[in-house]
Write an enzyme that holds these catalytic residues in place. Sequence first.
Site, PDB file in Angstrom:
ATOM      1  N   CYS A   1       0.831  -1.206   0.000  1.00 17.94           N
ATOM      2  CA  CYS A   1       0.000   0.000   0.000  1.00 17.94           C
ATOM      3  C   CYS A   1       0.871   1.266   0.000  1.00 17.94           C
ATOM      4  CB  CYS A   1      -0.901  -0.043   1.230  1.00 17.94           C
ATOM      5  SG  CYS A   1      -1.770   1.487   1.596  1.00 17.94           S
TER       6      CYS A   1
ATOM      7  N   CYS B   1       0.085   3.809   2.740  1.00 17.99           N
ATOM      8  CA  CYS B   1       0.551   3.279   4.029  1.00 17.99           C
ATOM      9  C   CYS B   1       2.024   3.610   4.240  1.00 17.99           C
ATOM     10  CB  CYS B   1       0.360   1.762   4.099  1.00 17.99           C
ATOM     11  SG  CYS B   1      -1.360   1.233   4.000  1.00 17.99           S
TER      12      CYS B   1
END
Length: 172
Positions: free
Chosen positions: A95, A98
């Site tokens: 991600c 993230c």
Amino acid sequence: MSIKNCFQVSTMAAGRSGVPHSLHPFSSKEKLHFPTHKGPGLSGISFNRRCPSSHIVCKAGEVLDKVQVVTDSSWNNLVIGCESPVLVEFWAPWCGPCRMIAPVVDELAKEYAGKILCCKLNTDDCPNIATQYGIRSIPTVLFFKNGERKESIIGAVPKSTLTTTIEKYLES
């Protein structure tokens, strides 16, 4: 965290020149006896009684200012059982957002060391916890206080957004 990572014991002695030097670090053959009560006192701790100049150094602060990795098996102890507020970042290695928010959470862990606990949970490794809390997008940051979910923030938000939320739960 294991106790051997938290405490470092060393024995000091004066050499022939009168200058103190370390004889040896804590060895696995020596035994530490810790009190069962909570509190900062060292009165219940015993160690190498043959050398009264042994020193105990608590290194727990070095761990508290880092983001803790939480898993299915450690969730209840680290998050639900924590007496202080807990920030949990739900993330995955693939991600991009993230990876953008991770350094922010690292900074918050250092800035609020001793006041809150910052954790991260990999949703690929621990899907049950993510499902239990309805995590559908990552990154998602959940705030817990006294074991209860209080608030969630979805997406890679600015540090100021997380700081404001942290301050709200430190005051209440």
